[in-house]
Enzyme design. Sequence first.
Site, PDB file in Angstrom:
ATOM      1  N   ASN A   1       0.766  -1.059   0.054  1.00 20.65           N
ATOM      2  CA  ASN A   1      -0.026  -0.070   0.017  1.00 20.65           C
ATOM      3  C   ASN A   1       0.967   1.365  -0.120  1.00 20.65           C
ATOM      4  O   ASN A   1       1.514   1.505   1.124  1.00 20.65           O
ATOM      5  CB  ASN A   1      -0.736  -0.144   1.232  1.00 20.65           C
TER       6      ASN A   1
ATOM      7  N   LYS B   1       0.153   4.208  -0.538  1.00 22.75           N
ATOM      8  CA  LYS B   1      -0.521   5.392   0.226  1.00 22.75           C
ATOM      9  C   LYS B   1      -0.239   6.591  -0.775  1.00 22.75           C
ATOM     10  O   LYS B   1      -0.059   6.468  -1.767  1.00 22.75           O
ATOM     11  CB  LYS B   1       0.139   5.539   1.699  1.00 22.75           C
TER      12      LYS B   1
ATOM     13  N   HIS C   1      -9.712   1.233   4.767  1.00 20.79           N
ATOM     14  CA  HIS C   1      -8.412   1.470   5.289  1.00 20.79           C
ATOM     15  C   HIS C   1      -8.589   2.259   6.663  1.00 20.79           C
ATOM     16  O   HIS C   1      -9.714   3.452   6.486  1.00 20.79           O
ATOM     17  CB  HIS C   1      -7.175   2.000   4.515  1.00 20.79           C
TER      18      HIS C   1
ATOM     19  N   GLU D   1      -7.166   4.842   7.636  1.00 20.76           N
ATOM     20  CA  GLU D   1      -6.769   6.019   7.331  1.00 20.76           C
ATOM     21  C   GLU D   1      -8.107   6.693   6.784  1.00 20.76           C
ATOM     22  O   GLU D   1      -8.282   8.049   6.762  1.00 20.76           O
ATOM     23  CB  GLU D   1      -5.572   6.234   6.578  1.00 20.76           C
TER      24      GLU D   1
ATOM     25  N   GLU E   1      -5.580  -4.974  10.449  1.00 26.51           N
ATOM     26  CA  GLU E   1      -4.796  -3.945  10.712  1.00 26.51           C
ATOM     27  C   GLU E   1      -4.803  -3.175  12.068  1.00 26.51           C
ATOM     28  O   GLU E   1      -5.565  -2.110  11.971  1.00 26.51           O
ATOM     29  CB  GLU E   1      -4.690  -2.988   9.603  1.00 26.51           C
TER      30      GLU E   1
ATOM     31  N   GLY F   1       1.995   2.448  10.679  1.00 26.78           N
ATOM     32  CA  GLY F   1       3.156   3.274  10.732  1.00 26.78           C
ATOM     33  C   GLY F   1       3.906   3.827  12.001  1.00 26.78           C
ATOM     34  O   GLY F   1       4.414   4.643  11.976  1.00 26.78           O
TER      35      GLY F   1
ATOM     36  N   SER G   1       3.131  -1.936  10.400  1.00 26.60           N
ATOM     37  CA  SER G   1       4.358  -2.067  10.555  1.00 26.60           C
ATOM     38  C   SER G   1       5.362  -3.268  10.076  1.00 26.60           C
ATOM     39  O   SER G   1       6.173  -3.664  10.966  1.00 26.60           O
ATOM     40  CB  SER G   1       4.980  -1.593  11.888  1.00 26.60           C
TER      41      SER G   1
END
Length: 257
Positions: free
Chosen positions: A9, A11, A103, A105, A173, A179, A219
């Site tokens: 991904n 991003k 996701h 985010e 996730e 991250g 991560s």
Amino acid sequence: MRRPLIAGNWKMNGRLADGRLLAEEIAQRVHRATETGVPPLPACDLLVCPPFTLLEAVHRALAGSGVLLGGQDCHPEACGAHTGDVSAAMLADLGCSYVIVGHSERRQNHGEDDALVRAKAAAAIAEDLVPIVCVGETEAERDEGRALAVVTGQVAGSLPELFEPPRLVLAYEPVWAIGTGKTATPEDAAEVHRAIRGALAERYGAEAAGAVRILYGGSVKPENAAALLGDADVDGALVGGASLKADDFWRIAEAVG
Ligand code: PGA
């Protein structure tokens, strides 16, 4: 038998030249492995999900490599007055066969809820794309002992009524691991993956649940990939930061049992 999937991904990273170069580096590794067997081709499917702006260039750079292409999001509708959005049909048009939906985010930064994620997953399926539906608890939810309840609740709310196994992928996730450099322990990840598969079995039957790939994300790096991917219920990884370096992405794929 589920074939593992290692998905990158990217991003919101990369200008045209960066994306093209990264895709070329990945494709070169595939070609070398295919032609010489040294090092061997990883025993998994490889997928990259670049930003929309890079899809066409990356598609071209990956041609003939077998590396799959995906989008990072899609709108639930096929077309219309939706400024700034991209539909599943548009992704399919550019050579995508997968799309990430839900996701964290997007859930956090764009207020996306389970119902919208479900509609996006259904839109993807309608265009013959495989949705990668993301779920995961926050740190507070885990600390309160609610990780399994939150994740299985998201699974119940975010999946469409109908899909044709194995043409749907889940990604667990944990939000606090994305991250941050923190990862779930392999045991904690495996526990959640088993709970997800149990929830799938209850709703869609054991055969369908057994065909769905459940990825771990948060991560993932070359150093921790083998441990995280070691459990039988962990069918691959959704990789953010480490997927921006061809070498790291490749080494994670090599860590697949
Ligand atoms: P990360 O991101 O690997 O950088 O933690 C994973 C993801 O958000 O998919």
